[in-house]
Design a protein around this motif. Structure first.
Motif, PDB file in Angstrom:
ATOM      1  N   VAL A  15      67.225 -30.501  13.740  1.00 41.88           N
ATOM      2  CA  VAL A  15      66.735 -31.881  13.676  1.00 41.88           C
ATOM      3  C   VAL A  15      67.708 -32.768  12.906  1.00 41.88           C
ATOM      4  O   VAL A  15      68.095 -33.848  13.378  1.00 41.88           O
ATOM      5  CB  VAL A  15      65.307 -31.899  13.067  1.00 41.88           C
ATOM      6  N   VAL A  33      73.673 -33.377   4.309  1.00 40.47           N
ATOM      7  CA  VAL A  33      73.604 -32.579   3.083  1.00 40.47           C
ATOM      8  C   VAL A  33      72.621 -31.425   3.301  1.00 40.47           C
ATOM      9  O   VAL A  33      71.495 -31.646   3.760  1.00 40.47           O
ATOM     10  CB  VAL A  33      73.123 -33.421   1.872  1.00 40.47           C
ATOM     11  N   LEU A  50      64.332 -21.238  22.831  1.00 39.82           N
ATOM     12  CA  LEU A  50      63.929 -21.914  24.069  1.00 39.82           C
ATOM     13  C   LEU A  50      64.093 -23.421  23.939  1.00 39.82           C
ATOM     14  O   LEU A  50      63.655 -24.009  22.937  1.00 39.82           O
ATOM     15  CB  LEU A  50      62.456 -21.620  24.375  1.00 39.82           C
ATOM     16  N   GLN A 259      59.117 -31.532  -0.130  1.00 42.76           N
ATOM     17  CA  GLN A 259      59.778 -31.570  -1.450  1.00 42.76           C
ATOM     18  C   GLN A 259      60.303 -32.977  -1.756  1.00 42.76           C
ATOM     19  O   GLN A 259      60.562 -33.318  -2.905  1.00 42.76           O
ATOM     20  CB  GLN A 259      60.960 -30.591  -1.474  1.00 42.76           C
ATOM     21  N   TYR A 276      58.034 -14.654  12.453  1.00 43.89           N
ATOM     22  CA  TYR A 276      59.019 -13.616  12.132  1.00 43.89           C
ATOM     23  C   TYR A 276      59.837 -13.262  13.363  1.00 43.89           C
ATOM     24  O   TYR A 276      59.405 -13.504  14.500  1.00 43.89           O
ATOM     25  CB  TYR A 276      58.295 -12.348  11.658  1.00 43.89           C
ATOM     26  N   HIS A 381      56.291 -26.070  16.808  1.00 45.91           N
ATOM     27  CA  HIS A 381      56.833 -24.981  17.632  1.00 45.91           C
ATOM     28  C   HIS A 381      58.061 -25.412  18.430  1.00 45.91           C
ATOM     29  O   HIS A 381      58.644 -24.598  19.138  1.00 45.91           O
ATOM     30  CB  HIS A 381      55.772 -24.492  18.621  1.00 45.91           C
TER      31      HIS A 381
HETATM   32  C1  LIG Z   1      59.356 -17.470  15.112  1.00 46.57           C
HETATM   33  C2  LIG Z   1      59.697 -18.878  15.562  1.00 46.57           C
HETATM   34  C3  LIG Z   1      60.035 -19.086  16.903  1.00 46.57           C
HETATM   35  C4  LIG Z   1      60.340 -20.384  17.337  1.00 46.57           C
HETATM   36  N1  LIG Z   1      60.759 -20.590  18.631  1.00 46.57           N
HETATM   37  C5  LIG Z   1      61.153 -21.834  19.036  1.00 46.57           C
HETATM   38  C6  LIG Z   1      61.699 -22.050  20.324  1.00 46.57           C
HETATM   39  O1  LIG Z   1      61.883 -21.120  21.104  1.00 46.57           O
HETATM   40  N2  LIG Z   1      62.031 -23.312  20.687  1.00 46.57           N
HETATM   41  C7  LIG Z   1      61.858 -24.369  19.839  1.00 46.57           C
HETATM   42  O2  LIG Z   1      62.130 -25.501  20.225  1.00 46.57           O
HETATM   43  N3  LIG Z   1      61.400 -24.187  18.572  1.00 46.57           N
HETATM   44  C8  LIG Z   1      61.047 -22.954  18.156  1.00 46.57           C
HETATM   45  N4  LIG Z   1      60.571 -22.753  16.884  1.00 46.57           N
HETATM   46  C9  LIG Z   1      60.442 -23.914  15.998  1.00 46.57           C
HETATM   47  C10 LIG Z   1      61.789 -24.398  15.521  1.00 46.57           C
HETATM   48  O3  LIG Z   1      62.578 -23.302  15.093  1.00 46.57           O
HETATM   49  C11 LIG Z   1      61.615 -25.406  14.385  1.00 46.57           C
HETATM   50  O4  LIG Z   1      60.705 -26.413  14.781  1.00 46.57           O
HETATM   51  C12 LIG Z   1      62.955 -26.067  14.079  1.00 46.57           C
HETATM   52  O5  LIG Z   1      63.945 -25.096  13.816  1.00 46.57           O
HETATM   53  C13 LIG Z   1      62.839 -26.994  12.889  1.00 46.57           C
HETATM   54  O6  LIG Z   1      64.118 -27.535  12.695  1.00 46.57           O
HETATM   55  P1  LIG Z   1      64.413 -28.417  11.420  1.00 46.57           P
HETATM   56  O7  LIG Z   1      65.802 -28.890  11.533  1.00 46.57           O
HETATM   57  O8  LIG Z   1      63.324 -29.436  11.281  1.00 46.57           O
HETATM   58  O9  LIG Z   1      64.225 -27.401  10.190  1.00 46.57           O
HETATM   59  P2  LIG Z   1      65.216 -26.251   9.657  1.00 46.57           P
HETATM   60  O10 LIG Z   1      65.975 -25.652  10.765  1.00 46.57           O
HETATM   61  O11 LIG Z   1      64.420 -25.368   8.790  1.00 46.57           O
HETATM   62  O12 LIG Z   1      66.248 -27.073   8.773  1.00 46.57           O
HETATM   63  C14 LIG Z   1      65.895 -27.583   7.509  1.00 46.57           C
HETATM   64  C15 LIG Z   1      67.144 -27.562   6.655  1.00 46.57           C
HETATM   65  O13 LIG Z   1      66.829 -28.141   5.374  1.00 46.57           O
HETATM   66  C16 LIG Z   1      67.582 -27.451   4.399  1.00 46.57           C
HETATM   67  N5  LIG Z   1      66.923 -27.619   3.102  1.00 46.57           N
HETATM   68  C17 LIG Z   1      65.666 -27.287   2.764  1.00 46.57           C
HETATM   69  N6  LIG Z   1      65.416 -27.624   1.470  1.00 46.57           N
HETATM   70  C18 LIG Z   1      66.549 -28.168   1.003  1.00 46.57           C
HETATM   71  C19 LIG Z   1      66.915 -28.709  -0.252  1.00 46.57           C
HETATM   72  N7  LIG Z   1      66.066 -28.739  -1.281  1.00 46.57           N
HETATM   73  N8  LIG Z   1      68.154 -29.232  -0.396  1.00 46.57           N
HETATM   74  C20 LIG Z   1      69.046 -29.212   0.629  1.00 46.57           C
HETATM   75  N9  LIG Z   1      68.748 -28.691   1.846  1.00 46.57           N
HETATM   76  C21 LIG Z   1      67.524 -28.174   2.020  1.00 46.57           C
HETATM   77  C22 LIG Z   1      67.565 -26.006   4.860  1.00 46.57           C
HETATM   78  O14 LIG Z   1      68.643 -25.279   4.290  1.00 46.57           O
HETATM   79  C23 LIG Z   1      67.661 -26.163   6.377  1.00 46.57           C
HETATM   80  O15 LIG Z   1      68.997 -26.042   6.827  1.00 46.57           O
HETATM   81  C24 LIG Z   1      60.274 -21.475  16.421  1.00 46.57           C
HETATM   82  C25 LIG Z   1      59.956 -21.240  15.084  1.00 46.57           C
HETATM   83  C26 LIG Z   1      59.682 -19.939  14.654  1.00 46.57           C
HETATM   84  C27 LIG Z   1      59.382 -19.714  13.199  1.00 46.57           C
END
Ligand SMILES: Cc1cc2nc3c(=O)[nH]c(=O)nc-3n(C[C@H](O)[C@H](O)[C@H](O)COP(=O)(O)OP(=O)(O)OC[C@H]3O[C@@H](n4cnc5c(N)ncnc54)[C@H](O)[C@@H]3O)c2cc1C
Length: 415
Positions: A15, A33, A50, A259, A276, A381
């Motif tokens: 994201v 960052v 996916l 946070q 998991y 998801h």
């Molecule tokens: C088992 C499982 C299967 C899934 N399968 C799918 C799928 O097939 N297709 C799909 O579309 N989605 C899937 N999802 C959902 C998807 O993975 C998440 O919705 C998505 O990865 C969220 O992305 P994000 O960038 O919001 O969060 P994240 O990828 O968690 O990124 C957040 C970032 O913030 C950083 N961060 C956190 N706290 C701090 C801090 N204090 N200071 C600096 N940095 C920080 C972390 O290091 C991390 O890099 C699945 C999830 C799970 C758990």
């Protein structure tokens, strides 16, 4: 040493990286960052990979009494919960239950549709620019049904999806065997051909981040929890290289977004559904070509660079509670009846947290009480799927461009 930027994007999951690329493409001097100093190492690392173009209807709270009973007894492979976490998450679960009611659920699906419809197109643009094409597969994914009852429901659900112009094929045992000869026979399956998948989700996020850096974007390591607003209304973000001062701030911290938003006074109904994964070798001569969902049991088997990745359904627990990967054990036993998995390849199960709001929609847009504060999280998801399209929408809003869709459903003020 202090640095300045137009925008600081906090979090380099799918994201945050996508938002940073879209802001950069619109001429904003943007810095990413992340505490890891690298992209895609948390939830965007371990998912099922996916790009779910066919997922029109969100994952609802079950309303079937039998399902509820099994969930309550913690006997289901689909969901698991920590009894100790219940007092804390019960109000959120109740809201999720209400938002999953017929009528409301359809409205939320309708609200998510503009994002889902454009998810693949937006990924495709970044895949092409970043050169990540060789880890992307365009062969759809397959939902398997083990009983006549669930197959009938699966086919009926697929029929309702046809009105969204999706390519869907129903597979009988022979047709499934032709596509996936190593799978044990099941009652039938539905093949969603529009879904893309990747062999390494983290590598995709990293190649998007590499593109951002190749184009002059800065990637800084740091724990952003100590961020402050300066007297002149800008944001001061702590990084290992000193403070980063930015006019605009994008919170894209996935499951850790609270946070930042809670200390700033935003009381949002935010929770996580943990999940998991475990990788497996494959018995000699066997092969898995498509990601498959064992629909009766709620886990996915996906061919990945590292092996066959089994990803579990949801676990309701505090984000930071120690991992309890009971679903991996339950799912593995079921998966072995479906496909000849060989040995476990990871020393222990990986755990991630899906960041969730009870109405199953993300928050994308301006925070109402702070100048220069923007939110992009809660993709539950589908954050891997929706990262790029959410990044586009956010960047359009931040730069005063006409948004490609009405962003009202994703406003934070809905809570
Ligand atoms: C088992 C499982 C299967 C899934 N399968 C799918 C799928 O097939 N297709 C799909 O579309 N989605 C899937 N999802 C959902 C998807 O993975 C998440 O919705 C998505 O990865 C969220 O992305 P994000 O960038 O919001 O969060 P994240 O990828 O968690 O990124 C957040 C970032 O913030 C950083 N961060 C956190 N706290 C701090 C801090 N204090 N200071 C600096 N940095 C920080 C972390 O290091 C991390 O890099 C699945 C999830 C799970 C758990």
């Amino acid at each position: 040493m202090q640095q300045t930027a137009d925008v600081a994007v906090l979090g380099a999951g799918m994201v945050g990286v996508s938002a940073a690329l879209h802001l950069q493409a619109r001429g904003r001097d943007t810095a990413l960052v992340d505490r890891h100093g690298a992209a895609g190492l948390e939830t965007s690392f371990g998912n099922a990979g996916l790009i779910e173009r066919a997922s029109i209807f969100p994952y609802l709270f079950p309303r079937d009494l039998g399902d509820l009973f099994r969930y309550a007894l913690n006997l289901s492979p689909q969901a698991h919960y920590h009894f100790a976490a219940l007092p804390g998450i019960a109000p959120w679960l109740w809201r999720y239950f209400r938002e999953s009611a017929p009528g409301r659920a359809e409205r939320h699906a309708h609200d998510a549709l503009p994002l889902v419809e454009r998810c693949l197109e937006e990924h495709d643009a970044l895949i092409q620019l970043s050169g990540a094409g060789d880890i992307v597969r365009r062969i759809g994914w397959i939902k398997l049904y083990r009983s006549d009852k669930t197959l009938a429901k699966g086919i009926a659900d697929a029929e309702t999806l046809r009105s969204f112009s999706l390519r869907i094929e129903t597979l009988d045992t022979a047709a499934l065997a032709a596509l996936e000869p190593s799978l044990s026979p099941v009652k039938g399956a539905v093949h969603f051909l529009d879904t893309a998948s990747v062999a390494d989700p983290s590598a995709v996020a990293q190649s998007y981040a590499d593109l951002f850096q190749r184009r002059g974007g800065r990637f800084l390591a740091g724990d952003v929890r100590g961020l402050q607003q300066t007297r002149d209304g800008r944001w001061s973000v702590p990084t290992h290289e000193g403070a980063l001062i930015a006019r605009d701030l994008v919170v894209a911290l996935g499951p850790w977004s609270d946070q930042i938003f809670r200390p700033l006074g935003y009381d949002l109904p935010f929770a996580v559904k943990r999940g998991y994964h475990m990788h497996y070798g494959v018995a000699e001569g066997a092969r898995l070509s498509h990601p498959v969902l064992d629909a009766d049991n709620g886990y996915v088997l996906a061919p990945m660079t590292r092996g066959v990745r089994l990803t579990t359904g949801a676990e309701f627990a505090r984000r930071d509670a120690p991992p309890t990967p009971v679903q991996v054990d339950r799912d593995e036993a079921l998966a072995r009846t479906l496909f000849p998995l060989a040995e476990r390849l990871d020393p222990k199960p990986w755990m991630g947290c899906r960041p969730c709001f009870p109405d199953m929609l993300p928050v994308i847009g301006k925070a109402p009480r702070h100048e220069g504060l923007w939110f992009d999280f809660g993709h539950q998801h589908h954050g891997f799927t929706l990262g790029p399209v959410s990044g586009r929408l956010l960047a359009e809003m931040m730069t005063g461009e006409e948004p490609f869709t009405d962003p009202t459903p994703y406003r934070v003020e809905r809570f």
